[in-house]
Structure formats: structure tokens, C-alpha cells
Design an enzyme around this catalytic site. Sequence first.
Site, PDB file in Angstrom:
ATOM      1  N   LEU A 142       1.068  -1.177  -0.059  1.00 19.43           N
ATOM      2  CA  LEU A 142      -0.169   0.079   0.105  1.00 19.43           C
ATOM      3  C   LEU A 142       0.869   1.188   0.047  1.00 19.43           C
ATOM      4  CD1 LEU A 142      -3.137   0.537   2.111  1.00 19.43           C
ATOM      5  CD2 LEU A 142      -1.648   2.446   1.666  1.00 19.43           C
TER       6      LEU A 142
ATOM      7  N   HIS B 120       7.990   1.546  11.219  1.00 22.24           N
ATOM      8  CA  HIS B 120       8.571   2.878  10.659  1.00 22.24           C
ATOM      9  C   HIS B 120       7.668   4.181  11.091  1.00 22.24           C
ATOM     10  CE1 HIS B 120       9.638   5.813   7.683  1.00 22.24           C
ATOM     11  NE2 HIS B 120      10.705   5.183   7.510  1.00 22.24           N
TER      12      HIS B 120
END
Length: 347
Positions: free
Chosen positions: A127, A231
Site C-alpha cells: 500500500l 517505521h
Amino acid sequence: MTYILRPVQTGDVQPIYEMAKSTGGGFTNLPPDKKTLSAKIERSIASFIRVGDEISDDIFMFVLADDEAGVIHGTCQIFASVGQRWPFYSYRISALTQHSEELGRTFRADILNLSTDLEGCTEVGGLYLHPNARSGGLGLLLARSRYLFIRNHRNRFADKTLAELRGVIDPAGSSPFWNGVAGRFFGMSFQEADEFNGKNGNQFIADLMPKHPVYIAMLPDSARAVIGVPHTSGRAAMRMLENENFVWEKYVDIFDGGPTMSVNTDRISTIEKTNDGVISDIISYEDSNKIADANMVKMLICAGQLNDFRCAYGWVKQDKDNVQIDMICAKSLRLNIGDSISFVPRG
């Protein structure tokens, strides 16, 4: 402007390649290599047209597009069953407890075990949304449309679904986890390994990765600190997954240590909350008073099977099996009165 999610087409390779170059690394499913992306797109097209209703080594790739303007703003993927072509490796965090009578102490050691436990699961991944389009719920549209596709093609997907979140990568593009663990055995940087994996698969891991457990306490502080940590750009994605009932079961990516989330497919929140109906009326969107009077609700709407699948936001009112939708959504999804749709609250 109306955004729709649709299956990828051959002509989409260039805008997807441009997006792949801007990811900043760590997106194994979206490598910045045009040849690899072209092959993935062709494989996706073959999956959409495959005859049969069983689980196979399919990949379904979608784009978020403004087709009127001819612009693509994002992309996402579904892998029907991971581990078909190459083993699907993860590290599973487990614990070993030992007791010494002489010392009168009990010691607990956390361990990374190389695992293929998740082979055969469905994976949602790849994505990416262009920074200029990161508003108006478009990230949710990209993510949740995959669950609608899975629901409406349920026999083609596994009973468990997973999602790998990108792990911590430093400003130089290096992974502290890779540097502290696998990088010691492979003789290549994180960027080199990630690029090789994206282009060629991960068989080289089976060839070179040591099979013995790794004691976490023996790793450098920099590596230990990022195990199971997403992240910074993936924290919102992790919250979206949690809202869909995904949980972290102590599996992490062998490259960057990012968390792998998983869920029973039928327990995905979007799948549980989706309804079906037949269009009984199409309301003019320009007539805002009529939409208000009809008590219509903003929904995520999809229609069509396989290569005809489309998904977009629209206005819906349901009366048993009959539904009203707004004209702009109907036009975007190529719908007419009497057509069947699936829809779920925007959330």
C-alpha cells in the site's frame, strides 16, 4: 473529483514506477524497478482473469485513480497465499526460561526463531498513497477496499490474513535490525538485500540465513530497540490494522524487524460490517437537500467481480435489500438501478 479503486492495467506501470521510486526504501512489494513491476502487473492481470474459485498463487494489484484526469494517486496489493513460490520467512519471538538451584535465580531469554509458520496465509501489502493525496480518507479507501474484495471472493483467500509493516529505517536508508542480525551473514547492505528480494524473491535467505535461534540480549542496542517497532510513517497504518482486529503475535520481518500483524479473515472488521443490496434508486448528488431528506450516509461502496471490481466512497440509504445511492458514485462505478452492491460505513 471522484477517486475509484480498480484493478491495475498494463498502462499503469509508469505511474506505479514513479511512486515506487519515492517510497524511501523498505517496500519489498513495491520495488523501484520497472521490469519487476511490469512482471507483477502482468501476473496480477492473469490472476484477475483466472477461471476457478479456489486458492492459488494469485496476486491482486489495485490502483487508486482519478480516471477522468488520467491520474493515479496510490496502489495496494493482495497476495492470496504467501509462500507458494518461495518460503515465507519471519522471525518469531519466543522465550526460554532456565533456573539455577545453586544461584537461586531464574533467567528468561528472549529469542528470535526463524519461522515459516505463516505460509499459506493471505497477505495485504504494497500500500502506497501519494503524499499529495493523503487526506479525505483515501488511505482508508485503499486499505479497506482490499477487505471488500476478499469478502466478495472469499473462496480465493485463506482463513488467516497478515500484514507486514515496514520497520525502522534510519535517515541514511539503513536498517538497525538488519545491521545487527542478518546483515552480519549476507555481506550486503540493507538496501542491496531489500532490492534483491524485491526483484528475485527470498530464496537467498534460505541459502544463507543461519537456522539457529538468535538471543536478543546478544544483539546491539540499536537492533534490540527496533524489534517489532513500525517505521514512523507506518504508525497510522498499524492503528488502521488494529481497528480491523489485526493483532501482533510476536512475528517480525527478517529484514527490518517490523511487526507482522494477523487476523482471522472472517473477523476483519470491514468484512464483518459489510452489507449487500440492490440499487432501487439513484439520487442526484447536486440535490443536497434531497440527499439530506433521504437520510443518506457516506459509505465505502464496491461492485463487480474480479476484473470488473470497483470501489469508491458514495452516499447510501438502505431499506432492507433495496438501497439508494448518489448519482456521482453510480456513474463512477458504472452502476444502474437493479445492480447489486456491497457497502460498509466509512468509519
